[in-house]
Design a protein around this motif. Structure first.
Motif, PDB file in Angstrom:
ATOM      1  N   SER A 558     -13.510 -26.754  -9.464  1.00 29.40           N
ATOM      2  CA  SER A 558     -13.888 -25.350  -9.366  1.00 29.40           C
ATOM      3  C   SER A 558     -13.815 -24.687 -10.735  1.00 29.40           C
ATOM      4  CB  SER A 558     -12.968 -24.616  -8.390  1.00 29.40           C
ATOM      5  OG  SER A 558     -11.654 -24.511  -8.921  1.00 29.40           O
ATOM      6  N   ALA A 559     -14.585 -23.614 -10.885  1.00 31.11           N
ATOM      7  CA  ALA A 559     -14.644 -22.915 -12.168  1.00 31.11           C
ATOM      8  C   ALA A 559     -13.288 -22.337 -12.553  1.00 31.11           C
ATOM      9  CB  ALA A 559     -15.690 -21.804 -12.093  1.00 31.11           C
ATOM     10  N   VAL A 560     -12.530 -21.828 -11.563  1.00 32.74           N
ATOM     11  CA  VAL A 560     -11.223 -21.253 -11.871  1.00 32.74           C
ATOM     12  C   VAL A 560     -10.272 -22.339 -12.365  1.00 32.74           C
ATOM     13  CG1 VAL A 560      -9.230 -20.027 -10.923  1.00 32.74           C
ATOM     14  CG2 VAL A 560     -11.537 -19.388 -10.205  1.00 32.74           C
ATOM     15  N   GLY A 565      -7.573 -25.217 -17.221  1.00 32.75           N
ATOM     16  CA  GLY A 565      -7.275 -26.485 -17.887  1.00 32.75           C
ATOM     17  C   GLY A 565      -7.145 -27.680 -16.977  1.00 32.75           C
ATOM     18  N   ALA A 566      -7.539 -27.538 -15.704  1.00 32.39           N
ATOM     19  CA  ALA A 566      -7.484 -28.690 -14.796  1.00 32.39           C
ATOM     20  C   ALA A 566      -8.518 -29.720 -15.222  1.00 32.39           C
ATOM     21  CB  ALA A 566      -7.732 -28.249 -13.361  1.00 32.39           C
ATOM     22  N   ASP A 567      -8.112 -30.962 -15.305  1.00 30.58           N
ATOM     23  CA  ASP A 567      -9.019 -32.030 -15.681  1.00 30.58           C
ATOM     24  C   ASP A 567      -9.606 -32.684 -14.434  1.00 30.58           C
ATOM     25  OD1 ASP A 567      -8.548 -31.799 -18.468  1.00 30.58           O
ATOM     26  OD2 ASP A 567      -6.663 -32.927 -18.235  1.00 30.58           O
ATOM     27  N   LEU A 618      -6.514 -13.053 -15.857  1.00 32.49           N
ATOM     28  CA  LEU A 618      -7.650 -13.891 -16.253  1.00 32.49           C
ATOM     29  C   LEU A 618      -8.563 -14.166 -15.061  1.00 32.49           C
ATOM     30  CD1 LEU A 618      -7.780 -16.940 -18.562  1.00 32.49           C
ATOM     31  CD2 LEU A 618      -8.572 -17.212 -16.212  1.00 32.49           C
ATOM     32  N   VAL A 619      -7.994 -14.485 -13.918  1.00 32.87           N
ATOM     33  CA  VAL A 619      -8.817 -14.794 -12.747  1.00 32.87           C
ATOM     34  C   VAL A 619      -9.588 -13.561 -12.296  1.00 32.87           C
ATOM     35  CG1 VAL A 619      -8.754 -15.545 -10.334  1.00 32.87           C
ATOM     36  CG2 VAL A 619      -7.295 -16.657 -12.019  1.00 32.87           C
ATOM     37  N   GLN A 620      -8.968 -12.386 -12.403  1.00 29.54           N
ATOM     38  CA  GLN A 620      -9.657 -11.164 -11.998  1.00 29.54           C
ATOM     39  C   GLN A 620     -10.747 -10.788 -12.995  1.00 29.54           C
ATOM     40  OE1 GLN A 620      -7.146  -7.881 -10.990  1.00 29.54           O
ATOM     41  NE2 GLN A 620      -8.804  -6.396 -10.924  1.00 29.54           N
ATOM     42  N   GLY A 627      -5.857 -10.292  -7.488  1.00 25.02           N
ATOM     43  CA  GLY A 627      -4.618 -10.558  -6.761  1.00 25.02           C
ATOM     44  C   GLY A 627      -4.232 -12.014  -6.620  1.00 25.02           C
ATOM     45  N   VAL A 628      -4.790 -12.921  -7.432  1.00 25.46           N
ATOM     46  CA  VAL A 628      -4.367 -14.327  -7.366  1.00 25.46           C
ATOM     47  C   VAL A 628      -3.054 -14.450  -8.139  1.00 25.46           C
ATOM     48  CG1 VAL A 628      -4.913 -16.704  -7.983  1.00 25.46           C
ATOM     49  CG2 VAL A 628      -6.720 -15.181  -7.135  1.00 25.46           C
ATOM     50  N   THR A 629      -1.971 -14.575  -7.425  1.00 28.06           N
ATOM     51  CA  THR A 629      -0.647 -14.589  -8.054  1.00 28.06           C
ATOM     52  C   THR A 629      -0.108 -15.990  -8.277  1.00 28.06           C
ATOM     53  OG1 THR A 629       0.399 -14.408  -5.878  1.00 28.06           O
ATOM     54  CG2 THR A 629      -0.074 -12.345  -7.069  1.00 28.06           C
ATOM     55  N   GLY A 630      -0.779 -16.999  -7.766  1.00 25.27           N
ATOM     56  CA  GLY A 630      -0.316 -18.358  -7.976  1.00 25.27           C
ATOM     57  C   GLY A 630      -1.400 -19.357  -7.624  1.00 25.27           C
ATOM     58  N   VAL A 631      -1.409 -20.484  -8.320  1.00 20.32           N
ATOM     59  CA  VAL A 631      -2.376 -21.536  -8.032  1.00 20.32           C
ATOM     60  C   VAL A 631      -1.684 -22.891  -8.145  1.00 20.32           C
ATOM     61  CG1 VAL A 631      -4.305 -20.169  -8.933  1.00 20.32           C
ATOM     62  CG2 VAL A 631      -3.155 -21.810 -10.422  1.00 20.32           C
ATOM     63  N   ASN A 632      -2.243 -23.878  -7.499  1.00 22.67           N
ATOM     64  CA  ASN A 632      -1.900 -25.264  -7.780  1.00 22.67           C
ATOM     65  C   ASN A 632      -3.142 -26.111  -7.557  1.00 22.67           C
ATOM     66  OD1 ASN A 632      -1.986 -25.359  -4.993  1.00 22.67           O
ATOM     67  ND2 ASN A 632       0.123 -25.986  -4.730  1.00 22.67           N
TER      68      ASN A 632
END
Length: 817
Positions: A558-560, A565-567, A618-620, A627-632
């Motif tokens: 995904s673009a996000v 930096g996800a490979d 950055l995501v916004q 409101g994206v407060t966390g990702v994995n």
């Protein structure tokens, strides 16, 4: 060693009497030792006595005597194979419904499962809440009907060059029953009877009822049809302690009324399962045989979730004035169908039928419907439903394969074996959203989404597929009277991540007629599953000030994820090496010892939750998602190093008009993290600088499974009786939890012995009755410390290899005809 009980005393007396006859003259057959193997080699003259790699063969009788308790295949494999680990996870979301298993302490998706030599498909559900196998969708062993199995061959060695992806830890090949006459009916009743120390109660629960039947008949001169049906119902168990009520919950009279009660429900899930299977072959002419086989299973299961108190932010008192405990539900339908032609081909030079061939098509599919009952969406208030559909998951594989082999004259004392083959496969993975109410955000205060959910959101649904082609060449030969060698090469191409090349060299040298050295070196790989490359999941909550916030599991493409930096995921690669010896001093005794070393690079795991104010901004700003407060996301974040030793011994001798068989199987292994990747420059620029794999996942990879297990069994059989005593020592484990704020409790659970007993009497030639018990000494793991037991509610670790349900007793009757 064991708690005092009449059954324990009887077992010790039985073992002592057997030990007194240890030196008796041995005049026993060795049918399993001489049986030709079909796993791990294409040569047609390899058996347990002369294989260059370690292989376990589990007979139908072995499985029948190991299946009590859980009543399923994975539990039987753990009973019989010390290197196989099957934790009974509970309160683990999807992990309650499809439980993951391990071989040699490696990941559940690093073992390849075959049925009649054909690749088995993976389950569809993605386990995000489980400990062992977090983020995987491995093969569901328990979807394979037990009555369908003739034997199981377990190759404890890397075999990627022979079979392709996933065979890093080894290969489990399930051979289906092919008897062309007769049949069998079997019924089992059982249940748990245990003294539960945390509440000082005697519990009787987990009642199980099972019925199995099968029938076979001959078709023509060499054809057959064998088919069967089995059904089972197992009730849940309840092993919670007395609730002390967490301090963050309101200490109101309504809540305090539940103090000291058993409000949670860790234990075995309730299940209803129905299975059908078929195995068949038909001779078309003297050189050609058509074959077909298949299995179908449907399982409905109910898992447990945490209790919600009456006066809680997670409750609407108008709906549940006395609080509630949600139950997760799973409906799994699992299908495998395979058909093909096999036979012999002539040679254009007139040398006769020199090529054996096997052409096949293989379809595998799993559909999983995930649900929730006795729950609610607090943000919808009193209008909230109490039952939710959380999402649909489906995985499918369709494969075509062509395998050819022939004897090849290389001027050696015996002809060599040349095998060539090719495979084409299409894999797909699909998810569908749950009920809108399972994830929607209402106008009332409180956590949005279904409690113990939420559901899969419409924007997270995916439909993924890929294609792959592979080819292999395998040459094996007896270089002289004492030395056998096997070389395999394979190339695979995947449409989504590229190429994989693997090789394997294995060899066996007979030092004497009874003693041989064996060893192998190989390169192996595991392709990232489609679920790992594309799974997406969003949890919506209310942040500070009542604004909506999201925690997202992002697909790596995904673009996000790319901006963070996800490979792109790479295949896991492994280098395996093994060295061992096999010794057969007589036809009635054998011993094998094998040491192994497995180095896995780019192991795929689910990253830690990553969060910072800069990430939210950055995501916004860049993607318009507020409101994206966390990702994995999934990442090739870890390199691991596993070293181990397996020991298997067997002795048979005559005793008291029957035959006594001793077996000893031991497994030792240790996994360490040789490298853990930190966050990359993109995340560091957002103020996130930590390892992508955290403390809990590191612990699960290295110390949560026992590093050693030992199984000692004595089985005496005569014309009328079969008596079995089996003692298992589960080694110590260590668990580490990260509850945030630097609170990371750690506990080591001591090794524990388990004793199983069984007695079968053959009432007539065709009818037998069996009674027995699993864990008859009622052993439990070490009690969890206060910091880990969640305020008394989880007194035992749900990953304990001995389980946390206590003693199980059963009776079964079998009629063969």
């Amino acid at each position: 060693m064991f708690k005092s009980s009449p059954l324990a005393h009887a077992a010790l007396i039985f073992l002592a009497l057997s030990q007194a006859a240890w030196q008796a003259q041995a005049q026993a057959s060795a049918e399993q030792l001489d049986a030709v193997l079909v796993t791990g080699t294409r040569a047609k003259d390899r058996s347990l006595l002369n294989t260059p790699v370690p292989v376990d063969v589990l007979s139908q009788e072995d499985l029948q005597r190991a299946v009590a308790g859980d009543g399923n295949l994975a539990a039987a494999l753990q009973t019989l194979l010390p290197s196989f680990n099957f934790p009974r996870q509970s309160n683990s979301g999807g992990g309650d419904h499809v439980r993951a298993a391990q071989l040699r302490g490696l990941s559940p998706d690093q073992v390849l499962v075959l049925v009649n030599g054909k690749r088995r498909h993976n389950s569809a559900i993605v386990n995000l809440e489980s400990k062992v196998g977090k983020g995987t969708n491995p093969v569901d062993f328990n979807a394979i009907p037990l009555s369908s199995i003739k034997r199981i061959e377990v190759l404890r060695d890397g075999a990627g060059a022979q079979y392709g992806s996933d065979a890093i830890a080894g290969v489990i090949n399930i051979i289906l029953d092919d008897a062309n006459s007769g049949g069998e009916l079997e019924g089992t009743l059982g249940g748990f009877h245990t003294k539960f120390e945390p509440t000082r109660e005697t519990l009787n629960d987990g009642a199980a009822r099972e019925l199995r039947g099968k029938l076979g008949f001959k078709i023509g001169d060499s054809g057959f049809v064998r088919f069967g049906l089995e059904a089972a119902h197992r009730e849940h168990t309840q092993r919670s302690g007395a609730d002390q009520i967490p301090p963050w919950e309101e200490q109101s009279p309504a809540n305090l009324a539940f103090q000291g009660k058993r409000n949670y429900a860790p234990g075995e899930p309730e299940t209803d399962q129905l299975g059908l299977w078929l195995n068949s072959a038909l001779a078309l002419n003297a050189d050609t045989q058509a074959y077909a086989f298949g299995t179908w299973t449907q399982r409905d299961s109910k898992g447990a979730a945490y209790f919600r108190y009456p006066d809680s932010f997670a409750n609407v008192p108008a709906v549940y004035p006395k609080g509630y405990r949600p139950e997760t539900t799973g409906k799994s339908q699992d299908l495998q169908l395979a058909a093909g032609l096999r036979g012999a081909l002539g040679d254009s030079l007139g040398e006769g039928k020199v090529w054996d061939y096997d052409l096949s098509v293989n379809l595998g599919r799993n559909d999983f419907k995930y649900g929730l009952r006795n729950s609610l969406n607090v943000s919808l208030g009193a209008a909230s439903p109490t039952q939710f559909h959380l999402g649909d998951f489906a995985s499918q594989q369709l494969g075509l394969s062509a395998d050819f082999s022939r004897a090849l004259d290389l001027g050696l004392s015996k002809p060599a074996t040349l095998a060539l083959g090719a495979e084409a496969r299409r894999e797909s993975f699909r998810t569908r959203a749950g009920d809108p109410a399972s994830y929607s955000v209402g106008s009332f205060a409180g956590t949005p989404g279904a409690q113990a959910g939420p559901g899969l959101q419409a924007g997270d649904a995916v439909d993924l597929s890929r294609q792959l082609v592979g080819a292999y060449a395998d040459l094996s030969a007896d270089l002289n009277a004492n030395w056998f060698a096997d070389l395999a090469l394979r190339a695979d191409h995947y449409s989504d991540f590229g190429n994989a090349f693997t090789a394997k060299l294995s060899s066996r040298y007979a030092v004497s007629p009874s003693l041989a050295l064996r060893g192998a070196v190989s390169s192996n790989f595991r392709a990232p599953s489609l679920a790992q490359t594309g799974f997406s999941f969003t949890v919506t909550d209310r942040g500070e000030g009542g604004g909506l916030s999201q925690v997202r599991t992002l697909p790596v493409q995904s673009a996000v994820a790319q901006a963070l930096g996800a490979d792109k995921l790479k295949a896991e690669t492994a280098n395996n090496a093994s060295l061992g010896l096999s010794w057969q001093p007589s036809k009635s005794a054998s011993l094998s010892v094998d040491a192994y070393d497995v180095r896995v690079k780019d192991r795929i795991t689910l990253s830690e939750r990553l969060s910072s104010d800069a990430l939210t901004a950055l995501v916004q700003n860049q993607f318009g998602v507020a409101g994206v407060t966390g990702v994995n996301f999934f990442t090739n974040a870890v390199d691991t190093h596993t070293r181990g030793l397996d020991l298997v011994g067997q002795l048979r001798h005559d005793l008291a008009g029957g035959e006594l068989r001793w077996t000893l199987a031991s497994s030792f292994n240790k996994t360490t993290l040789s490298h853990v990747r930190n966050t990359g420059p993109a995340l560091k620029a957002l103020g996130i600088d930590k390892p992508l794999v955290g403390l809990e996942e590191s612990n699960t990879l290295t110390e949560a499974a026992p590093r050693d297990r030992h199984v000692i069994s004595a089985n005496w059989s005569s014309a009328a009786w079969n008596l079995l005593a089996r003692a298992t020592r589960h080694g110590e484990t260590t668990r580490v939890f990260d509850f945030g704020g630097g609170f990371t409790p750690r506990q080591t659970y001591a090794a524990v012995w388990q004793l199983d007993l069984e007695a079968e009497v053959k009432v007539t030639r065709n009818f037998s009755v069996t009674v027995g018990g699993v864990n008859v000494t009622d052993r439990y793991p070490t009690r969890s410390i206060d910091d880990i037991s969640y305020f008394g509610n989880f007194p035992y670790d749900v990953l304990s290899p001995v389980g946390f349900n206590g003693a199980f007793y059963y009776a079964k009757a079998r009629y063969s005809f």
